[in-house]
Write a protein that holds these residues in place. Structure first.
Motif, PDB file in Angstrom:
ATOM      1  N   GLN A 119      -0.394  -0.294   0.614  1.00  0.00           N
ATOM      2  CA  GLN A 119       0.431  -0.801  -0.469  1.00  0.00           C
ATOM      3  C   GLN A 119      -0.262  -0.613  -1.813  1.00  0.00           C
ATOM      4  O   GLN A 119      -1.478  -0.788  -1.926  1.00  0.00           O
ATOM      5  CB  GLN A 119       0.710  -2.292  -0.251  1.00  0.00           C
ATOM      6  CG  GLN A 119       1.764  -2.881  -1.156  1.00  0.00           C
ATOM      7  CD  GLN A 119       3.130  -2.250  -0.949  1.00  0.00           C
ATOM      8  OE1 GLN A 119       3.530  -1.367  -1.704  1.00  0.00           O
ATOM      9  NE2 GLN A 119       3.843  -2.696   0.068  1.00  0.00           N
ATOM     10  N   THR A 120       0.495  -0.241  -2.843  1.00  0.00           N
ATOM     11  CA  THR A 120      -0.023  -0.165  -4.217  1.00  0.00           C
ATOM     12  C   THR A 120       0.895  -0.966  -5.128  1.00  0.00           C
ATOM     13  O   THR A 120       1.950  -1.453  -4.700  1.00  0.00           O
ATOM     14  CB  THR A 120      -0.097   1.289  -4.736  1.00  0.00           C
ATOM     15  OG1 THR A 120       1.236   1.760  -5.001  1.00  0.00           O
ATOM     16  CG2 THR A 120      -0.800   2.195  -3.728  1.00  0.00           C
ATOM     17  N   ILE A 121       0.514  -1.078  -6.397  1.00  0.00           N
ATOM     18  CA  ILE A 121       1.340  -1.855  -7.322  1.00  0.00           C
ATOM     19  C   ILE A 121       2.323  -0.970  -8.096  1.00  0.00           C
ATOM     20  O   ILE A 121       2.862  -1.405  -9.118  1.00  0.00           O
ATOM     21  CB  ILE A 121       0.478  -2.684  -8.295  1.00  0.00           C
ATOM     22  CG1 ILE A 121      -0.437  -1.795  -9.154  1.00  0.00           C
ATOM     23  CG2 ILE A 121      -0.327  -3.713  -7.548  1.00  0.00           C
ATOM     24  CD1 ILE A 121      -1.109  -2.573 -10.271  1.00  0.00           C
ATOM     25  N   GLU A 143      -3.081  -2.812  -3.997  1.00  0.00           N
ATOM     26  CA  GLU A 143      -2.817  -4.246  -3.939  1.00  0.00           C
ATOM     27  C   GLU A 143      -1.352  -4.469  -3.576  1.00  0.00           C
ATOM     28  O   GLU A 143      -0.500  -3.619  -3.849  1.00  0.00           O
ATOM     29  CB  GLU A 143      -3.081  -4.910  -5.298  1.00  0.00           C
ATOM     30  CG  GLU A 143      -4.516  -4.817  -5.779  1.00  0.00           C
ATOM     31  CD  GLU A 143      -4.697  -5.314  -7.202  1.00  0.00           C
ATOM     32  OE1 GLU A 143      -5.832  -5.269  -7.687  1.00  0.00           O
ATOM     33  OE2 GLU A 143      -3.690  -5.715  -7.830  1.00  0.00           O
ATOM     34  N   ASN A 144      -1.074  -5.617  -3.003  1.00  0.00           N
ATOM     35  CA  ASN A 144       0.294  -6.023  -2.714  1.00  0.00           C
ATOM     36  C   ASN A 144       0.734  -7.004  -3.792  1.00  0.00           C
ATOM     37  O   ASN A 144       0.342  -8.172  -3.772  1.00  0.00           O
ATOM     38  CB  ASN A 144       0.379  -6.658  -1.325  1.00  0.00           C
ATOM     39  CG  ASN A 144       1.812  -7.018  -0.934  1.00  0.00           C
ATOM     40  OD1 ASN A 144       2.739  -6.935  -1.752  1.00  0.00           O
ATOM     41  ND2 ASN A 144       1.998  -7.405   0.300  1.00  0.00           N
ATOM     42  N   ALA A 145       1.536  -6.543  -4.727  1.00  0.00           N
ATOM     43  CA  ALA A 145       1.947  -7.386  -5.850  1.00  0.00           C
ATOM     44  C   ALA A 145       2.761  -8.582  -5.389  1.00  0.00           C
ATOM     45  O   ALA A 145       2.758  -9.631  -6.040  1.00  0.00           O
ATOM     46  CB  ALA A 145       2.751  -6.555  -6.849  1.00  0.00           C
ATOM     47  N   ALA A 146       3.475  -8.445  -4.259  1.00  0.00           N
ATOM     48  CA  ALA A 146       4.294  -9.542  -3.744  1.00  0.00           C
ATOM     49  C   ALA A 146       3.445 -10.637  -3.109  1.00  0.00           C
ATOM     50  O   ALA A 146       3.943 -11.748  -2.891  1.00  0.00           O
ATOM     51  CB  ALA A 146       5.304  -9.012  -2.729  1.00  0.00           C
ATOM     52  N   ASN A 147       2.194 -10.335  -2.809  1.00  0.00           N
ATOM     53  CA  ASN A 147       1.281 -11.314  -2.218  1.00  0.00           C
ATOM     54  C   ASN A 147       0.180 -11.658  -3.212  1.00  0.00           C
ATOM     55  O   ASN A 147      -1.010 -11.551  -2.925  1.00  0.00           O
ATOM     56  CB  ASN A 147       0.690 -10.770  -0.911  1.00  0.00           C
ATOM     57  CG  ASN A 147      -0.164 -11.801  -0.178  1.00  0.00           C
ATOM     58  OD1 ASN A 147      -0.008 -13.002  -0.356  1.00  0.00           O
ATOM     59  ND2 ASN A 147      -1.091 -11.315   0.641  1.00  0.00           N
ATOM     60  N   ASN A 148       0.603 -12.027  -4.425  1.00  0.00           N
ATOM     61  CA  ASN A 148      -0.342 -12.424  -5.468  1.00  0.00           C
ATOM     62  C   ASN A 148      -1.372 -11.342  -5.755  1.00  0.00           C
ATOM     63  O   ASN A 148      -2.533 -11.615  -6.029  1.00  0.00           O
ATOM     64  CB  ASN A 148      -1.042 -13.735  -5.086  1.00  0.00           C
ATOM     65  CG  ASN A 148      -1.634 -14.453  -6.286  1.00  0.00           C
ATOM     66  OD1 ASN A 148      -1.136 -14.321  -7.413  1.00  0.00           O
ATOM     67  ND2 ASN A 148      -2.693 -15.198  -6.063  1.00  0.00           N
TER      68      ASN A 148
END
Length: 598
Positions: A415-417, A341-346
C-alpha cells in the motif's frame, strides 16, 4: 572539482546526488547496510561498500565505518544527503579534520544553527522574529510546566537536533508534561544522537513556510524563493509546493530577506533551508535545516537552479555565478511523497514487494526514486520510496497535471499513499490553498481518506504470472573485503526468474533474492483468548502492560517503531493480560503475537 564523492546515505537522495555527480564528471561511491544490499543507490553507484547491519545506529550512523569506507574508496569528498548524519556537527568536524571535504555547511555553522536553541538565539540577534519560548535546553518536567504557565498551553517540546516532526511533542495540559518530555528526549537520542530538548509556545493553526538558500565561501548569499509545506500528518510533510499560494508579495519578500539575513549573520555556507511558521499575517522563525531538504525539488523546478550541483561546486570553492535579481520564479511545482503507508490506517507504514512499479511520465513530470519492480520494501528505514514532482505554468495547470500523473503511477504489492494524494486533488481546502499544518490531523474527515483508499488503493493486487518468459541472464552480488561487486551470468535453458526480477534494465536492475524462511521468530499461541498482534514490521520501543494487568478498549499495550515513526499499539477489547510475548528491543513482523487477553 572533485574526482570521486561518497554519499553517506541511502535511497533516492543518494541517487539524486549521484546523478548530479555524474553530470559533473565525478565518480560515485555508495555505502550500504545489510538490509540495503540490493538497494537502488547501491546499484547506481560506481562503487559500493558494506558498513554494517540493518540497524541505522550500526551502519548509516556509524561514523567510523563511513570514514573507513571513504578511505578504502580513496574519495575526495563526502556528501551526507538528509537524515542520518546530515546535521551531525561532530561528524562534519571529523570530515573537515580528515583528508576529505565536507559537502555542506561548516561544523561551526551547524552547531550554531543545527541545534534549535542556539539557532533561536542567533536569529534573535539577526532581528529575525522567533516563536516565544526558551533559548536554553530544558531537562525536567518542572521547567516545562514553568514555561507553559508563562505562555499558556499548548506548548511544544522539540528535540534540539530534530527535524521532520521527529522529536516534537505537543503538550496540551500539565498531566501530559512528563510523558511527552520523555518521548521527545527518547526520539532525539534515537534519531539524532542528542536527547536535549527545548520548549516554545505552540501555534494553533499556522502555515509552514520555508526558504531555500545557497551561500558560497566568498560572502554571497542567495535565496530561491519559498516553499509551502503546510500539508502534514503528525508534523511530517506529505505534499510540498512552490511558491506558496498563501503569501502576499510583501510577506514573501520579507521572509526571503529574513532568511538571507539570518544565515549571513552566522557565516553559513552551502545549501540550507530556513523554516518559518506564518499565522495571521505574521511570521516566526522555527529552525534551520543545515542540509539539502527532501522537497528541494520544487525550488529547482520553479527557478531552474540545480541545488545539488551547487552544493558540490560551493564545497569545491567555487563562487555563485548569479545575483539575487537573476533568480526568477516561474510557474508552479508540487511534490508528492510516495510513502509506503496505509493512509486509511492512520498512515501506518506498509512493507512488501513491488510486484508492479510503473511511475508516471510525460511533460512536467519528474520522478526521484531508487526502487525498481521486484524490490523488497522493508521496515528498517523511512517509509518514503519515491517522490513525484509535477511542474506547470501556474498552480491550476499544476493541479490538473498532478491528477493525470497520479492516475498513471502504478504500484502494486504494498500500500502507498497515492490514493490520499488523489483525494487531496479533489479537496476544496487544498485546491484553494487554505489548508494549515492542522488540516490533515484535525480537520479532514478520516472517512474520506478511507473511501479514497477503497477507490484507488490497489496496492495489494498481484500482477499476472510471467512464468512463460524465458530468462537467460542472471545477476548476482558478491562482496570482497566489504566492497560490493555485481556479476552477470548467462545460463542456457535456465528456469524463469520470479515475477518482476527482470522487469527493469540498466544500472539499477535488482538481482533475485532468496527469502529467509527463518526470519519470523514470533511467539506462538494456541490457547483461548483475544490476541493483540503487530500490524506492521518494526521494533518494540516500550511495553506498557504486564501479566495480570486489567486493560480497557483503546489502552496502549506497547509502542512499536516502524520506519522511524512511533506507533501506539492499542487493544480493541478490555480484559486481563494473560501473556506478554514481547520485550523492549524485540523485532517483530506483521501478524506477530504481542499480547493475549482473557
Amino acid at each position: 572539482m572533485f574526482s570521486k564523492v561518497l554519499v553517506a546515505n541511502r535511497g533516492e537522495i543518494a541517487v539524486r546526488v549521484f546523478r548530479a555527480c555524474e553530470e559533473l564528471g565525478i565518480r560515485t561511491v555508495a555505502v550500504y547496510s545489510e538490509a540495503d544490499k540490493h538497494g537502488g543507490h547501491v546499484r547506481y553507484a560506481d562503487e559500493a561498500y558494506n558498513i554494517g547491519p540493518a540497524r541505522a545506529a550500526d551502519s548509516y550512523l556509524d561514523q567510523e565505518s563511513i570514514l573507513d569506507a571513504a578511505r578504502k574508496a580513496d574519495v575526495d569528498a563526502i556528501h551526507p544527503g538528509y537524515g542520518f548524519l546530515a546535521e551531525n556537527a561532530s561528524f562534519a568536524r571529523r570530515v573537515e579534520e580528515s583528508e576529505f571535504v565536507w559537502i555542506g555547511p561548516s561544523a561551526d555553522a551547524m552547531e550554531s544553527l543545527g541545534e534549535k536553541t542556539k539557532a533561536r538565539s542567533a536569529m534573535q540577534a539577526a532581528d529575525v522574529p522567533v516563536v516565544p519560548g526558551t533559548t536554553e535546553p530544558v531537562e525536567s518536567p518542572a521547567e516545562v510546566k514553568e514555561i507553559a504557565d508563562e505562555y499558556g498551553y499548548p506548548v511544544a517540546i522539540k528535540a534540539e537536533g530534530g527535524g521532520g516532526g521527529r522529536g516534537l511533542k505537543v503538550v496540551n495540559s500539565e498531566d501530559e508534561v512528563e510523558e511527552q518530555l520523555e518521548t521527545a528526549q527518547r526520539e532525539g537520542e534515537a534519531y539524532f544522537d542528542n536527547a536535549s530538548v527545548y520548549v516554545e509556545k505552540y501555534l494553533e493553526a499556522p502555515r509552514h513556510i520555508e526558504v531555500q538558500i545557497l551561500a558560497d565561501e566568498h560572502g554571497n548569499v542567495r535565496h530561491l524563493g519559498e516553499r509551502d509545506c503546510s500539508l502534514q500528518r503528525r508534523h511530517q510533510k506529505v505534499i510540498e509546493e512552490a511558491p506558496s499560494p498563501a503569501l502576499s508579495d510583501e510577506l514573501r519578500e520579507q521572509i526571503g530577506e529574513a532568511a538571507k539575513r539570518g544565515v549571513d549573520a552566522v557565516g553559513y555556507t552551502n545549501a540550507g533551508t530556513v523554516e518559518f511558521l506564518v499565522e495571521d499575517g505574521s511570521f516566526y522563525f522555527m529552525e534551520v535545516n543545515t542540509r539539502i531538504q527532501v522537497e528541494h525539488t520544487v525550488s529547482e523546478e520553479i527557478t531552474g537552479v540545480d541545488i545539488v550541483k551547487w552544493q558540490l561546486r560551493i564545497a569545491a570553492g567555487e563562487e555563485l555565478t548569479f545575483e539575487q535579481s537573476d533568480v526568477k520564479i516561474e510557474g508552479h511545482a508540487i511534490e508528492f511523497r510516495i510513502n509506503a503507508e496505509n493512509a486509511a490506517n492512520n498512515f501506518a507504514p506498509a512493507t512488501g514487494t513491488l510486484e508492479t512499479y510503473d511511475p508516471a511520465g510525460g511533460i512536467g513530470v519528474r520522478i526521484d526514486d531508487a526502487v525498481r519492480q521486484g524490490d523488497e520494501i522493508g521496515g528498517d528505514y523511512d517509509s518514503m520510496i519515491a517522490k513525484l514532482i509535477v511542474a506547470a505554468s501556474d498552480r491550476d495547470e499544476c493541479l490538473a497535471r498532478s491528477e493525470r500523473a497520479l492516475a498513471e503511477y502504478d504500484i502494486s504489492g504494498l500500500q502507498t499513499i497515492i490514493p490520499f494524494h488523489r483525494l487531496m486533488l479533489t479537496d476544496e481546502a487544498f485546491i484553494n490553498g487554505e489548508h494549515t499544518t492542522k488540516y490533515l490531523d484535525e480537520v479532514l474527515d478520516k472517512q474520506r481518506i478511507a473511501d479514497a483508499v477503497e477507490q484507488w488503493g490497489d496496492g495489494d493486487r498481484s500482477e499476472a504470472d510471467n512464468d512463460d518468459e524465458e530468462v537467460t541472464e542472471r545477476q548476482f552480488t558478491v562482496e570482497v573485503n566489504g566492497k560490493r561487486f555485481d556479476v552477470s551470468l548467462e545460463e542456457r535453458g535456465a528456469p524463469p526468474l520470479p515475477s518482476g526480477a527482470g522487469g527493469a534494465s540498466g544500472r539499477m536492475q535488482r538481482p533475485p533474492q532468496a527469502k529467509n524462511e527463518s526470519e519470523n521468530t514470533s511467539a506462538e499461541y494456541e490457547g483461548e483468548g483475544d490476541t493483540v498482534t503487530a500490524e506492521m514490521q518494526g521494533t518494540i520501543l516500550s511495553v506498557a502492560v504486564a501479566e495480570g494487568d486489567e486493560v480497557s478498549p483503546g489502552d496502549v499495550v506497547c509502542v512499536l517503531e516502524a520506519m522511524k515513526m512511533e506507533n501506539d499499539v492499542v487493544t480493541e477489547r478490555g480484559g486481563t493480560v494473560t501473556q506478554v510475548a514481547i520485550e523492549e528491543g524485540d523485532s517483530v513482523d506483521m501478524g506477530d503475537l504481542l499480547v493475549v487477553l482473557e
